[in-house]
Motif scaffolding. Structure first.
Motif, PDB file in Angstrom:
ATOM      1  N   VAL A 136       0.852  -1.195   0.000  1.00 33.43           N
ATOM      2  CA  VAL A 136       0.000   0.000   0.000  1.00 33.43           C
ATOM      3  C   VAL A 136       0.886   1.243   0.000  1.00 33.43           C
ATOM      4  O   VAL A 136       1.849   1.330   0.763  1.00 33.43           O
ATOM      5  CB  VAL A 136      -0.934   0.026   1.226  1.00 33.43           C
ATOM      6  N   VAL A 137       0.558   2.198  -0.864  1.00 31.31           N
ATOM      7  CA  VAL A 137       1.264   3.471  -0.924  1.00 31.31           C
ATOM      8  C   VAL A 137       0.279   4.573  -0.545  1.00 31.31           C
ATOM      9  O   VAL A 137      -0.840   4.628  -1.058  1.00 31.31           O
ATOM     10  CB  VAL A 137       1.841   3.744  -2.326  1.00 31.31           C
ATOM     11  N   MET A 138       0.675   5.433   0.381  1.00 31.36           N
ATOM     12  CA  MET A 138      -0.171   6.536   0.831  1.00 31.36           C
ATOM     13  C   MET A 138       0.331   7.841   0.229  1.00 31.36           C
ATOM     14  O   MET A 138       1.516   8.148   0.257  1.00 31.36           O
ATOM     15  CB  MET A 138      -0.164   6.617   2.358  1.00 31.36           C
ATOM     16  N   PHE A 139      -0.614   8.631  -0.311  1.00 36.84           N
ATOM     17  CA  PHE A 139      -0.311   9.931  -0.894  1.00 36.84           C
ATOM     18  C   PHE A 139      -1.096  11.010  -0.142  1.00 36.84           C
ATOM     19  O   PHE A 139      -2.185  10.757   0.369  1.00 36.84           O
ATOM     20  CB  PHE A 139      -0.699   9.973  -2.371  1.00 36.84           C
ATOM     21  N   THR A 140      -0.547  12.224  -0.073  1.00 35.50           N
ATOM     22  CA  THR A 140      -1.226  13.335   0.589  1.00 35.50           C
ATOM     23  C   THR A 140      -1.224  14.559  -0.322  1.00 35.50           C
ATOM     24  O   THR A 140      -0.389  14.688  -1.221  1.00 35.50           O
ATOM     25  CB  THR A 140      -0.547  13.710   1.919  1.00 35.50           C
ATOM     26  N   LYS A 141      -2.169  15.439  -0.048  1.00 32.27           N
ATOM     27  CA  LYS A 141      -2.243  16.717  -0.765  1.00 32.27           C
ATOM     28  C   LYS A 141      -3.037  17.686   0.094  1.00 32.27           C
ATOM     29  O   LYS A 141      -4.137  17.367   0.535  1.00 32.27           O
ATOM     30  CB  LYS A 141      -2.921  16.534  -2.122  1.00 32.27           C
ATOM     31  N   ASP A 142      -2.477  18.881   0.373  1.00 30.52           N
ATOM     32  CA  ASP A 142      -3.219  19.861   1.156  1.00 30.52           C
ATOM     33  C   ASP A 142      -3.800  20.920   0.230  1.00 30.52           C
ATOM     34  O   ASP A 142      -3.717  20.829  -1.001  1.00 30.52           O
ATOM     35  CB  ASP A 142      -2.344  20.488   2.254  1.00 30.52           C
ATOM     36  N   LYS A 170      -6.108  15.937   2.069  1.00 32.43           N
ATOM     37  CA  LYS A 170      -6.611  14.841   1.248  1.00 32.43           C
ATOM     38  C   LYS A 170      -5.614  13.686   1.285  1.00 32.43           C
ATOM     39  O   LYS A 170      -4.401  13.885   1.214  1.00 32.43           O
ATOM     40  CB  LYS A 170      -6.846  15.318  -0.185  1.00 32.43           C
ATOM     41  N   LEU A 171      -6.140  12.476   1.418  1.00 31.17           N
ATOM     42  CA  LEU A 171      -5.315  11.275   1.452  1.00 31.17           C
ATOM     43  C   LEU A 171      -5.743  10.342   0.329  1.00 31.17           C
ATOM     44  O   LEU A 171      -6.924  10.231   0.009  1.00 31.17           O
ATOM     45  CB  LEU A 171      -5.472  10.545   2.787  1.00 31.17           C
ATOM     46  N   LYS A 172      -4.774   9.686  -0.267  1.00 26.36           N
ATOM     47  CA  LYS A 172      -5.053   8.686  -1.300  1.00 26.36           C
ATOM     48  C   LYS A 172      -4.194   7.470  -1.024  1.00 26.36           C
ATOM     49  O   LYS A 172      -3.002   7.578  -0.770  1.00 26.36           O
ATOM     50  CB  LYS A 172      -4.758   9.244  -2.699  1.00 26.36           C
ATOM     51  N   ARG A 179      -2.917  23.761  -0.549  1.00 24.34           N
ATOM     52  CA  ARG A 179      -1.978  24.600  -1.301  1.00 24.34           C
ATOM     53  C   ARG A 179      -1.333  23.866  -2.462  1.00 24.34           C
ATOM     54  O   ARG A 179      -0.642  24.469  -3.276  1.00 24.34           O
ATOM     55  CB  ARG A 179      -0.880  25.124  -0.363  1.00 24.34           C
ATOM     56  N   GLU A 180      -1.539  22.554  -2.543  1.00 24.13           N
ATOM     57  CA  GLU A 180      -0.848  21.736  -3.536  1.00 24.13           C
ATOM     58  C   GLU A 180      -1.796  21.319  -4.647  1.00 24.13           C
ATOM     59  O   GLU A 180      -3.002  21.140  -4.434  1.00 24.13           O
ATOM     60  CB  GLU A 180      -0.246  20.506  -2.866  1.00 24.13           C
ATOM     61  N   THR A 181      -1.234  21.146  -5.816  1.00 21.69           N
ATOM     62  CA  THR A 181      -2.023  20.702  -6.971  1.00 21.69           C
ATOM     63  C   THR A 181      -1.751  19.255  -7.339  1.00 21.69           C
ATOM     64  O   THR A 181      -2.531  18.652  -8.068  1.00 21.69           O
ATOM     65  CB  THR A 181      -1.729  21.592  -8.192  1.00 21.69           C
ATOM     66  N   GLN A 182      -0.660  18.702  -6.848  1.00 17.97           N
ATOM     67  CA  GLN A 182      -0.297  17.331  -7.191  1.00 17.97           C
ATOM     68  C   GLN A 182      -0.164  16.485  -5.922  1.00 17.97           C
ATOM     69  O   GLN A 182       0.207  16.978  -4.853  1.00 17.97           O
ATOM     70  CB  GLN A 182       1.026  17.296  -7.965  1.00 17.97           C
ATOM     71  N   TRP A 183      -0.481  15.194  -6.060  1.00 15.24           N
ATOM     72  CA  TRP A 183      -0.308  14.269  -4.953  1.00 15.24           C
ATOM     73  C   TRP A 183       1.178  14.019  -4.719  1.00 15.24           C
ATOM     74  O   TRP A 183       1.963  13.966  -5.655  1.00 15.24           O
ATOM     75  CB  TRP A 183      -0.984  12.936  -5.272  1.00 15.24           C
TER      76      TRP A 183
END
Length: 485
Positions: free
Chosen positions: A25-31, A69-71, A33-37
């Motif tokens: 499993v790989v976890m990605f974040t984005k707040d 945001k979490l993916k 202010r960000e446009t990319q994961w």
């Protein structure tokens, strides 16, 4: 205000057709202010398993005031789950008897130092008590330490206290002979041999371990956040048709009121289960008779003042600005008392109420507003005030209560429930990017809400329920006054 969230991925059964599967499993974040994961972390790889149970946890700072945001991507199957850990703290008190004299002309000035045993057999100082002057029989003040800091959550891990060792497991057995410790001075032992007994004893007086609940625990347990929005329609805002007005909007230019609504509302909405927001206005003449109201439904429906989502509030506001007449004065107390009625009906922690006031002017009912806030401070309620324009907001700082607790008629507010932010401080600080301006404003406005929320729950000894599937409910409002009382 940040809390720590711990995510431990796990999966359900994977289709049996996919045999000898390698899973990660790989976890990605984005707040906001960000446009990319961006990748935050990866679990270990589990081989040949259709029901993997990952050991690796993802630990990140959870911020109420930000949109995080979490993916999760599972290779090679889509699944995700999260487990949010609770925290514990331990409260202890010690005293000592007949310690050695260390001062040449008097007694000793003793204190205790707590060390945590690390995995590499080193020790880290985690706490020191106060120094008690000139005594061989000190009693130290009770101390509160997080279990994570004390022993990294391991009750059997040893901590060194002075010249004796113990463990949290032993300490939790409570006062008694098993928690009376001899302080041993190895130099004296070697020097005096069998004649040496000890350098005094240390005795545990009391101990307890208790849960430390976070804002996130209550949200996961089903506590509902209900946000009411109140907008200032006093004449000091300026003619809405004039570009100089704080209420002026065009297809190319959103008013400060719209910007503030969206900035804070888009964070609040994620914690409101039904996405229906009661919206009020104050300080306007209402059609058809031109009566002045300081507490009217923004959508024109006193029996059902709820708006569908934040954009529903914005739409109701833009429609209202074309039908009502800006007037005055600037009275806060009616809207505060309105929300207080509903908060008073839910004292058990099932719901928490937030009143968002957007205003441009100096308060004209300051004594009544102070009394309303002092009364509301004992309820499950917080108040956010956003000041737009260049007016004198000194009174707002008084209401904020960060430096001096607010009082009314000699009675002090039970807790601080008001957060004031002047909107103009965020204009122009981040270039021409309105999204960044809104994000900064939202973080500033919402940062105190979790602490205010927890202060109420703790004061009433309300514990969160186990995580549940949240259900949609509406706190109905039967009627609203349509004219000045």
């Amino acid at each position: 205000m940040a809390e720590q969230a711990v995510f431990q991925p796990g999966t359900g059964a994977i289709p049996a057709t996919l045999v000898e599967l390698t899973v990660m499993v790989v976890m990605f974040t984005k707040d906001d202010r960000e446009t990319q994961w961006r990748e935050f972390g990866r679990t270990e790889v589990i081989w040949n398993n259709l029901n993997p149970d990952f050991v690796k946890k993802f630990v990140m700072q959870y911020c109420f005031e930000q949109s995080q945001k979490l993916k999760f991507e599972v290779y090679d199957i889509d699944s995700q789950s999260a487990d949010l850990s609770k925290h514990e703290q331990v409260i202890m008190q010690f005293r000592a008897h007949k310690l050695d004299k260390k001062d040449f002309f008097g007694k000793s000035d003793p204190f205790l130092t707590f060390y945590r045993a690390n995995e590499d057999n080193t020790f880290t100082v985690v706490h020191r008590t106060e120094v008690i002057k000139k005594t061989l029989n000190p009693t130290w003040k009770p101390m509160t330490l997080s279990v994570r800091a004390l022993c990294n959550g391991d009750y059997d891990r040893h901590d060194f206290i002075g010249d004796f060792t113990t463990s949290l497991r032993e300490l939790t057995r409570g006062p008694g002979q098993t928690n009376v410790y001899e302080c041993i001075n190895e130099k004296k032992r070697r020097k005096k041999g069998q004649k040496y007994q000890n350098s005094g004893t240390v005795e545990l007086m009391n101990v307890r371990v208790e849960k430390v609940y976070t804002f996130l625990d209550y949200v996961r347990g089903g506590t509902q956040m209900n946000c009411t929005i109140a907008i200032d329609f006093t004449a000091s805002n300026g003619d809405p048709k004039s570009p100089n007005s704080l209420h002026y909007s065009s297809p190319y230019h959103a008013s400060p009121y719209c910007n503030a609504l969206r900035a804070v509302g888009n964070i609040i909405k994620d914690y409101d289960s039904d996405q229906l927001f009661p919206a009020l206005g104050f300080g306007a003449r209402l059609p058809p008779n031109g009566v002045v109201s300081h507490e009217f439904a923004l959508n024109g429906n006193p029996q059902n003042p709820f708006c569908d989502g934040i954009e529903g509030v914005v739409s109701a506001y833009l429609k209202a600005i074309t039908s009502i007449q800006l007037y005055g004065p600037t009275n806060f107390a009616p809207c505060i008392n309105h929300v207080s009625k509903f908060a008073a009906a839910k004292p058990n922690g099932d719901e928490y109420f937030i009143l968002l006031i957007i205003t441009d002017g100096i308060i004209t009912d300051m004594p009544q507003t102070c009394e309303a806030i002092v009364n509301a401070a004992s309820l499950p309620m917080s108040i956010i005030i956003i000041g737009v324009g260049d007016a004198d907001f000194e009174a707002m700082e008084v209401l904020d209560g960060d430096d001096v607790r607010l009082s009314s008629r000699g009675r002090y507010a039970e807790r601080d429930i008001v957060q004031f932010v002047p909107y103009k401080e965020f204009m122009g600080r981040s270039g021409d990017n309105p999204a960044v301006v809104q994000a900064r404003l939202a973080r500033e406005v919402l940062e105190e809400i979790p602490d205010q929320f927890l202060s109420y729950m703790k004061s009433r000894n309300i514990k969160p329920r186990p995580p549940v599937q949240r259900q949609l409910t509406i706190s109905s409002i039967t009627s609203l006054p349509t004219s000045e009382q």
